[in-house]
Motif scaffolding. Structure first.
Motif, mmCIF file in Angstrom:
data_model
loop_
_atom_site.group_PDB
_atom_site.id
_atom_site.type_symbol
_atom_site.label_atom_id
_atom_site.label_comp_id
_atom_site.label_asym_id
_atom_site.label_seq_id
_atom_site.Cartn_x
_atom_site.Cartn_y
_atom_site.Cartn_z
ATOM 1 N N ALA A 1 -28.957 -11.816 -1.840
ATOM 2 C CA ALA A 1 -28.588 -13.270 -1.644
ATOM 3 C C ALA A 1 -28.250 -13.172 0.054
ATOM 4 O O ALA A 1 -28.729 -13.810 0.711
ATOM 5 N N ALA A 2 -27.435 -12.359 0.597
ATOM 6 C CA ALA A 2 -27.195 -12.033 1.897
ATOM 7 C C ALA A 2 -28.466 -11.914 2.654
ATOM 8 O O ALA A 2 -28.548 -12.642 3.911
ATOM 9 N N VAL B 1 -15.905 -11.071 -5.875
ATOM 10 C CA VAL B 1 -15.600 -12.334 -5.226
ATOM 11 C C VAL B 1 -15.616 -11.932 -3.677
ATOM 12 O O VAL B 1 -15.987 -12.654 -2.651
ATOM 13 N N ASP B 2 -14.698 -11.018 -3.531
ATOM 14 C CA ASP B 2 -14.265 -10.446 -2.063
ATOM 15 C C ASP B 2 -15.667 -9.860 -1.442
ATOM 16 O O ASP B 2 -15.835 -10.173 -0.207
ATOM 17 N N TYR B 3 -16.230 -9.095 -1.953
ATOM 18 C CA TYR B 3 -17.762 -8.453 -1.533
ATOM 19 C C TYR B 3 -18.498 -9.679 -1.167
ATOM 20 O O TYR B 3 -18.956 -9.485 -0.054
ATOM 21 N N ALA B 4 -18.668 -10.597 -1.982
ATOM 22 C CA ALA B 4 -19.611 -11.818 -1.679
ATOM 23 C C ALA B 4 -19.209 -12.508 -0.521
ATOM 24 O O ALA B 4 -20.040 -12.727 0.488
ATOM 25 N N VAL C 1 -21.643 -14.975 1.003
ATOM 26 C CA VAL C 1 -22.325 -15.668 -0.232
ATOM 27 C C VAL C 1 -21.095 -15.975 -1.228
ATOM 28 O O VAL C 1 -20.062 -15.515 -1.207
ATOM 29 N N GLY C 2 -21.206 -17.318 -1.896
ATOM 30 C CA GLY C 2 -20.298 -17.619 -2.752
ATOM 31 C C GLY C 2 -20.714 -17.358 -4.169
ATOM 32 O O GLY C 2 -21.797 -17.136 -4.457
ATOM 33 N N ILE C 3 -19.381 -17.269 -4.966
ATOM 34 C CA ILE C 3 -19.790 -16.989 -6.267
ATOM 35 C C ILE C 3 -19.499 -18.267 -7.140
ATOM 36 O O ILE C 3 -18.354 -18.986 -6.921
#
Length: 174
Positions: free
Chosen positions: A66-67, A101-104, A109-111
């Motif tokens: 996604a990123a 969530v933190d990695y995204a 990128v949102g979760i």
């Protein structure tokens, strides 16, 4: 809305003109975008350097994708929460949701989390509060499968509670 050509339906603004003004004081947290969705993209990856499936490493791969390609969100679909428990606060051990969530977030990128109607309806306020604090961007609520008055109240309550916690909602399965 009535039109002789279906293209005119898309251009019609009657719904906009008849709608009441937005009740939210701020909407700057609402960010539309594309989504990578493993249900659609397929969990059964092959020839990868990690064990594919419903687990942290697989979701990190989707976040990386996604990123790289400008996809704003990744949905964790059915399987991230324990099945048959009707409890969205019970995350399966294969998922480190805080890490995901933190990695995204680091990747821009949102979760978004999938949620079955019954489990979400069991404690909407608590679920919204918990996952908003964790950094989740929203919910895809599924399996409503009706249009009665009880469901209409649920849709309104969900929208109100989610907005209070700055979470977007996607209603799926209505």
């Amino acid at each position: 809305i009535i039109a002789e050509d279906e293209r005119a339906l898309a251009a019609d603004d009657m719904v906009y003109r008849l709608a009441e003004p937005c009740r939210l004081e701020s909407t700057d947290w609402i960010a539309p975008g594309k989504v990578a969705w493993e249900w659609w993209n397929h969990w059964g990856l092959t020839d990868v350097k990690f064990k594919p499936g419903v687990n942290t490493e697989t979701y990190k791969a989707y976040i990386d994708f996604a990123a790289e390609y400008g996809v704003e969100y990744v949905i964790l679909d059915e399987g991230w929460a324990a099945k048959y428990k009707n409890n969205l606060l019970d995350v399966v051990p294969e998922i480190d949701l805080k890490h995901i969530v933190d990695y995204a977030a680091q990747k821009g990128v949102g979760i978004i989390l999938w949620a079955g109607y019954n489990a979400f309806n069991s404690d909407i306020e608590r679920i919204c509060s918990h996952y908003s604090a964790l950094g989740v961007k929203g919910f895809k609520v599924d399996f409503m499968d009706r249009d009665d008055q009880i469901l209409e109240r649920f849709l309104e309550k969900t929208a109100d509670d989610a907005a209070k916690h700055k979470l977007v909602i996607m209603y799926h399965g209505i």
